[in-house]
Design a protein around this motif. Structure first.
Motif, PDB file in Angstrom:
ATOM      1  N   VAL A  61       0.841  -1.300   0.114  1.00 40.67           N
ATOM      2  CA  VAL A  61      -0.119  -0.016   0.062  1.00 40.67           C
ATOM      3  C   VAL A  61       0.828   1.151   0.077  1.00 40.67           C
ATOM      4  N   LEU A  62       1.991   1.395   0.681  1.00 43.21           N
ATOM      5  CA  LEU A  62       2.760   2.523   0.750  1.00 43.21           C
ATOM      6  C   LEU A  62       4.092   2.548  -0.111  1.00 43.21           C
ATOM      7  N   LEU A  63       3.982   1.594  -1.278  1.00 40.22           N
ATOM      8  CA  LEU A  63       4.919   1.799  -2.360  1.00 40.22           C
ATOM      9  C   LEU A  63       4.014   2.463  -3.504  1.00 40.22           C
ATOM     10  N   ALA A  64       4.841   2.871  -4.302  1.00 42.18           N
ATOM     11  CA  ALA A  64       4.090   4.006  -5.338  1.00 42.18           C
ATOM     12  C   ALA A  64       4.777   3.605  -6.701  1.00 42.18           C
ATOM     13  N   GLN A  65       5.260   2.510  -7.079  1.00 43.40           N
ATOM     14  CA  GLN A  65       5.892   2.062  -8.331  1.00 43.40           C
ATOM     15  C   GLN A  65       4.736   2.468  -9.459  1.00 43.40           C
ATOM     16  N   ARG A  66       3.696   1.809  -9.260  1.00 44.27           N
ATOM     17  CA  ARG A  66       2.620   1.905 -10.536  1.00 44.27           C
ATOM     18  C   ARG A  66       2.157   2.989 -10.828  1.00 44.27           C
ATOM     19  N   SER A  67       1.652   3.768  -9.702  1.00 49.81           N
ATOM     20  CA  SER A  67       1.215   5.122  -9.364  1.00 49.81           C
ATOM     21  C   SER A  67       2.109   6.000 -10.090  1.00 49.81           C
ATOM     22  N   LEU A  68       3.377   5.792  -9.712  1.00 51.88           N
ATOM     23  CA  LEU A  68       4.468   6.844 -10.230  1.00 51.88           C
ATOM     24  C   LEU A  68       4.507   6.586 -11.729  1.00 51.88           C
ATOM     25  N   VAL A  69       4.541   5.533 -12.344  1.00 52.78           N
ATOM     26  CA  VAL A  69       4.658   5.236 -13.723  1.00 52.78           C
ATOM     27  C   VAL A  69       3.302   5.643 -14.426  1.00 52.78           C
ATOM     28  N   GLN A  70       2.278   5.554 -13.875  1.00 48.67           N
ATOM     29  CA  GLN A  70       0.947   5.830 -14.570  1.00 48.67           C
ATOM     30  C   GLN A  70       0.826   7.533 -14.681  1.00 48.67           C
ATOM     31  N   HIS A  71       1.333   8.179 -13.605  1.00 47.00           N
ATOM     32  CA  HIS A  71       1.341   9.660 -13.577  1.00 47.00           C
ATOM     33  C   HIS A  71       2.223  10.356 -14.515  1.00 47.00           C
ATOM     34  N   VAL A  72       3.347   9.615 -14.505  1.00 49.63           N
ATOM     35  CA  VAL A  72       4.602  10.047 -15.375  1.00 49.63           C
ATOM     36  C   VAL A  72       3.994   9.803 -16.824  1.00 49.63           C
ATOM     37  N   GLN A  73       3.637   8.524 -17.270  1.00 49.10           N
ATOM     38  CA  GLN A  73       3.283   8.111 -18.613  1.00 49.10           C
ATOM     39  C   GLN A  73       2.186   8.912 -18.943  1.00 49.10           C
ATOM     40  N   SER A  74       1.020   9.535 -18.071  1.00 47.17           N
ATOM     41  CA  SER A  74      -0.003  10.212 -18.453  1.00 47.17           C
ATOM     42  C   SER A  74       0.249  11.726 -18.996  1.00 47.17           C
ATOM     43  N   VAL A  75       1.569  12.444 -18.626  1.00 50.10           N
ATOM     44  CA  VAL A  75       2.161  13.411 -19.091  1.00 50.10           C
ATOM     45  C   VAL A  75       2.442  13.227 -20.354  1.00 50.10           C
ATOM     46  N   GLY A  76       3.249  12.205 -20.838  1.00 51.13           N
ATOM     47  CA  GLY A  76       3.739  11.835 -22.268  1.00 51.13           C
ATOM     48  C   GLY A  76       2.485  11.521 -23.220  1.00 51.13           C
ATOM     49  N   ASP A  77       1.482  10.835 -22.715  1.00 47.59           N
ATOM     50  CA  ASP A  77       0.305  10.576 -23.451  1.00 47.59           C
ATOM     51  C   ASP A  77      -0.325  11.756 -23.698  1.00 47.59           C
ATOM     52  N   ALA A  78      -0.523  12.902 -22.687  1.00 43.81           N
ATOM     53  CA  ALA A  78      -1.279  14.142 -23.034  1.00 43.81           C
ATOM     54  C   ALA A  78      -0.209  14.975 -23.692  1.00 43.81           C
ATOM     55  N   LEU A  79       0.894  15.035 -23.591  1.00 47.02           N
ATOM     56  CA  LEU A  79       1.740  15.870 -24.290  1.00 47.02           C
ATOM     57  C   LEU A  79       1.805  15.627 -26.042  1.00 47.02           C
ATOM     58  N   ARG A  80       1.273  14.215 -26.191  1.00 47.25           N
ATOM     59  CA  ARG A  80       1.258  13.679 -27.489  1.00 47.25           C
ATOM     60  C   ARG A  80      -0.231  14.403 -28.156  1.00 47.25           C
ATOM     61  N   LEU A  81      -1.150  14.888 -27.336  1.00 47.97           N
ATOM     62  CA  LEU A  81      -2.356  15.367 -27.712  1.00 47.97           C
ATOM     63  C   LEU A  81      -2.185  16.898 -28.057  1.00 47.97           C
ATOM     64  N   SER A  82      -1.478  17.391 -27.192  1.00 56.01           N
ATOM     65  CA  SER A  82      -1.360  18.736 -27.379  1.00 56.01           C
ATOM     66  C   SER A  82      -0.497  19.541 -26.240  1.00 56.01           C
ATOM     67  N   LEU A  83       0.188  20.487 -26.366  1.00 59.70           N
ATOM     68  CA  LEU A  83       0.978  21.188 -25.288  1.00 59.70           C
ATOM     69  C   LEU A  83       0.287  21.384 -24.094  1.00 59.70           C
ATOM     70  N   GLY A  84      -0.987  22.028 -24.127  1.00 59.81           N
ATOM     71  CA  GLY A  84      -2.017  22.527 -23.302  1.00 59.81           C
ATOM     72  C   GLY A  84      -2.303  21.327 -22.360  1.00 59.81           C
ATOM     73  N   ASP A  85      -2.499  20.212 -22.971  1.00 56.90           N
ATOM     74  CA  ASP A  85      -2.811  18.895 -22.392  1.00 56.90           C
ATOM     75  C   ASP A  85      -1.582  18.406 -21.199  1.00 56.90           C
TER      76      ASP A  85
END
Length: 292
Positions: free
Chosen positions: A78-102
């Motif tokens: 519960v107190l580890l954050a590997q998967r949530s860290l990956v998801q949050h960082v990857q979401s930035v890359g995915d959003a950036l591919r949509l637009s700079l604003g995203d």
């Protein structure tokens, strides 16, 4: 570690009951409101951290008294954050591919700096820096302190790290009261941050260690510079550099200034790959320690 990587932070659970980190945050906020006033704020902040560590250690001791390893495993997962860290960082890359604003909206969820005037490279750089720093704080350090001192060590680390993120800033309100939280967090991350840098070095191109040893201590943080420098040199990209906080520009130097500066979503993908490779190597080391 495997359970956290597989399940992450299930929304169906944490939407119904408060996450332990949320409970820690509420307790720290209560202490901030109750004790951060009047004179002797540094002393009061120090006493607050001592009491929080005693409470966290005692709860960890009680958890370890439960028969079998199941409760220990659940608490650590519960107190580890590997998967949530990956998801949050990857979401930035995915959003950036949509637009700079995203991309700006997504990176604003994981960093505290101003995002309004960021370009594509600044968004990617911010996400990668967050990935490197939080790999240490959210994965390697909890595993390290669990290995060293069991559940009490894990809970003490997590409440100190949470307190540092809430009151450990050099602001008029928290400069004195949060002093102990910041210094204790620096101490508890001293070894894990350098261990994280070594793991990143091992799973990337194994860059010149002299460059990492030279640049990491120049970082504004005594610990965050280590995984950040290892990530920068491992991917041959420039990290850190100028950024803005609350409208004020901070002219920080680049880490690996000769590396690639025109960063994009592809570089975020590479950083996410490093997160998983580092996690895998850490898992192998954990298994070997557990066996031998």
């Amino acid at each position: 570690m495997v359970l956290d990587a597989a399940a992450g932070e299930p929304r169906w659970l944490w939407s119904r009951v408060p996450h332990p980190a949320v409970l820690m945050g509420r307790l720290i906020n209560w202490c901030d409101v109750r004790f951060n006033k009047g004179n002797h704020q540094r002393l009061l902040g120090t006493m607050t951290m001592i009491e929080l560590c005693i409470v966290a250690g005692a709860i960890g001791w009680l958890i370890e008294k439960a028969p079998g390893p199941v409760l220990d495993i659940i608490v650590l997962a519960v107190l580890l954050a590997q998967r949530s860290l990956v998801q949050h960082v990857q979401s930035v890359g995915d959003a950036l591919r949509l637009s700079l604003g995203d991309g700006k909206l997504a990176v604003a969820m994981i960093v505290g700096r101003d995002t309004r005037d960021m370009d594509e490279a600044a968004v990617a750089r911010s996400a990668i820096e967050s990935a490197a720093e939080n790999l240490s704080d959210g994965v390697i350090a909890p595993v390290f302190w669990f290995a060293v001192a069991g559940v009490p060590g894990l809970l003490i680390y997590k409440i100190v790290n949470t307190a540092d993120s809430m009151i450990g800033y050099r602001t008029p309100k928290h400069d004195a009261f949060g002093w102990a939280a910041a210094r204790l967090d620096d101490l508890l991350n001293l070894i894990p941050a350098r261990l994280t840098a070594a793991l990143i070095w091992a799973v990337t191109s194994r860059p010149d260690t002299r460059a990492i040893l030279r640049e990491a201590p120049l970082h504004r943080s005594p610990n965050a510079g280590w995984p950040e420098a290892a990530m920068a040199h491992g991917l041959d990209i420039a990290l850190s550099g100028p950024r803005s906080y609350e409208g004020t520009t901070k002219d920080y130097p680049f880490v690996n200034a000769d590396g690639e500066r025109a960063l994009s979503a592809d570089h975020i993908d590479q950083a996410v790959g490093v997160l998983w490779k580092t996690w895998g190597l850490a898992l192998i080391i954990a298994l070997l320690l557990a066996l031998f």
